[in-house]
Scaffold this active site. Structure first.
Site, PDB file in Angstrom:
ATOM      1  N   LYS A   3       0.837  -1.206   0.000  1.00  0.00           N
ATOM      2  CA  LYS A   3       0.000   0.000   0.000  1.00  0.00           C
ATOM      3  C   LYS A   3       0.871   1.255   0.000  1.00  0.00           C
ATOM      4  CE  LYS A   3      -3.919   1.942   2.649  1.00  0.00           C
ATOM      5  NZ  LYS A   3      -4.807   1.703   3.817  1.00  0.00           N
ATOM      6  N   SER A  55      -9.377   2.321   2.417  1.00  0.00           N
ATOM      7  CA  SER A  55      -8.296   2.997   1.733  1.00  0.00           C
ATOM      8  C   SER A  55      -7.265   2.045   1.115  1.00  0.00           C
ATOM      9  CB  SER A  55      -7.578   3.935   2.715  1.00  0.00           C
ATOM     10  OG  SER A  55      -7.001   3.206   3.791  1.00  0.00           O
ATOM     11  N   SER A  67     -10.675  -0.322   6.201  1.00  0.00           N
ATOM     12  CA  SER A  67      -9.838  -0.049   5.031  1.00  0.00           C
ATOM     13  C   SER A  67      -9.173  -1.273   4.431  1.00  0.00           C
ATOM     14  CB  SER A  67      -8.767   0.988   5.382  1.00  0.00           C
ATOM     15  OG  SER A  67      -9.354   2.254   5.569  1.00  0.00           O
TER      16      SER A  67
END
Length: 483
Positions: A78, A153, A177
């Site tokens: 990420k 996210s 997320s």
């Protein structure tokens, strides 16, 4: 199936058997990204040169007889994790040129385990959305339907896995997320118990990489199978060597049971504060039916269950209490004035969010004490049950919505509109008390979109949610590539 969709476990076995080289796996992954990512836009920062070098090093290591858990396996990370030599922006334009000097602790653990890091995956602005788009890297689309979001996210990571871009990814979770993107994209993830996985270096750009993490937040693994989650969690788990790791060693308890028929499960498909859409309800039912068929003891009600409405309100208070710390003073003062105008009788989630933004330290301490009572309630609950099965969000993936007023957006649940942030309540069920939760695919909607559910377990019962996730995968199937 395209070889890029093989699980990490399958890739690792093939590498150890000499059936494939890491260079071959890495080149195939890079070719897939270069061919397909123009539509998905999951990989926002590629690192192909270093990946090729790492793959050659892995093949040489195998030649020397070395073996590590992820040796030679292509993975992604990420964007919010620091990687030396690559930008960390959190999607914020003012930091587009910020490049950290050292890896986050989890990136270091991936490399130590032998993983080949292909690059970084896209995120929303400041990691504060259930979608993944920003001014720097653009919009990530759901591989199942480019007109819909992959979630956020950690949406770039979930989209990458669904598109076959690497076998594993690492993300983070404070408002679902990890779990929401897995649910939207049809992959697996695990939100670890709070504190189980060190998060140093998963910090906003230019912030010092200190060995502390924000309240509620965790780092965690994403994969295309439940067993791969176990493999990656074993690499990630453990205290930071700069703090508790100086004196503590991790011994994660085993799963409560090995066989599905020994598990005691509570199934929930209704929340008092938001409706559950028909597609998600059907996914919950599919998992419940598989549990019953496997002989598990499945219940639909327990007086031991902590109050879901109070838990959701408390979660919103705690979650939003950390969201305005860096707001300009004049913005904060306007929020305080709005909160002061709330009726004392207003117990809505919107009121809780506003109160949370201006929560005093005294009130935060009181909220934290209420959280401890909820944790105690869960301890009593898990003396009678092993796992809770419930939704992750009320709907499958929704169309892209880039309205800058996040709090003013609406989410439609079978034709009824709700405030956009209200869909966080199911994520908060595990997040607020710090419980582990494993997200598993649970079928498709009538529109062909993936639907997932979460298995929530007792604190540090991470293997207790991962085990039935693996057993359910064998019964109802798991990930399949987008059509």
């Amino acid at each position: 199936m395209d070889g890029n969709f093989r699980s990490a476990g399958e890739m690792a076995a093939a590498l150890r058997a000499g059936e494939v080289s890491s260079v071959e796996l890495t080149e195939a992954a890079i070719a897939g990204i270069e061919r397909d990512d123009a539509v998905v836009n999951a990989i926002c920062v590629s690192d192909f040169d270093r990946a090729r070098t790492a793959a050659r090093d892995a093949d040489q290591a195998f030649g020397r007889g070395e073996d590590r858990p992820l040796l030679g396996v292509p993975v992604t990370v990420k964007e919010s994790y620091n990687m030396a030599g690559l930008p960390t922006t959190w999607g914020m334009p003012q930091y587009r040129d910020f490049v950290p000097a050292e890896d986050a602790v989890q990136v270091s653990r991936l490399r130590a385990a032998g993983a080949v890091v292909l690059g970084k995956t896209n995120v929303p602005l400041g990691l504060q959305d259930l979608q993944s788009f920003n001014e720097i890297y653009g919009t990530t689309s759901n591989p199942w339907d480019p007109d819909r979001t992959p979630g956020g996210s950690s949406g770039g990571s979930a989209a990458a896995l669904a598109a076959g871009f690497g076998a594993l990814s690492i993300g983070s979770d404070i408002g679902g997320s990890l779990r929401t993107p897995a649910h939207f994209c049809g992959v697996y993830t695990h939100k670890p118990t709070l504190g189980l996985v060190a998060s140093r270096g998963m910090v906003p750009p230019a912030a010092p990489a200190l060995p502390v993490g924000p309240d509620l937040a965790v780092a965690g693994p994403m994969a295309r199978t439940a067993r791969d989650l176990m493999l990656l969690l074993d690499v990630m788990a453990g205290p930071d060597p700069l703090t508790l790791g100086a004196a503590h060693e991790l011994v994660l308890p085993p799963a409560h049971h090995r066989r599905l028929r020994d598990f005691r499960v509570l199934v929930l498909d209704e929340h008092p504060l938001i409706a559950t859409g028909s597609a998600v309800r059907a996914g919950v039912e599919q998992v419940a039916d598989a549990l019953v068929d496997g002989g598990a003891r499945v219940e639909r009600y327990s007086p031991l269950l902590p109050d879901l409405a109070e838990a959701a309100t408390l979660y919103m208070l705690l979650l939003f209490s950390g969201s305005v710390a860096r707001f300009p003073v004049e913005v904060y003062e306007r929020l305080r004035a709005r909160a002061a105008g709330l009726s004392a009788d207003d117990r809505s989630l919107g009121a809780a969010r506003l109160r949370g933004m201006v929560l005093s330290h005294r009130d935060w301490i009181q909220a934290d004490s209420r959280r401890e009572f909820h944790r105690h309630g869960w301890r009593e609950f898990f003396a009678e049950f092993d796992v809770v099965v419930c939704p992750i969000t009320p709907t499958p993936a929704f169309p892209h919505d880039h309205d800058p007023d996040l709090l003013g957006r609406r989410i439609g649940v079978d034709g009824v509109g709700y405030p956009y942030p209200d869909q966080l309540v199911w994520a908060g069920l595990a997040t607020m008390p710090g419980l582990p939760a494993t997200a598993v695919p649970a079928g498709r909607s009538s529109e062909g979109l993936p639907v997932g559910v979460q298995l929530v377990g007792p604190m540090f019962g991470d293997r207790t949610t991962l085990r039935p996730a693996d057993l359910l995968e064998q019964r109802i199937g798991g990930f399949r590539a987008p059509e």
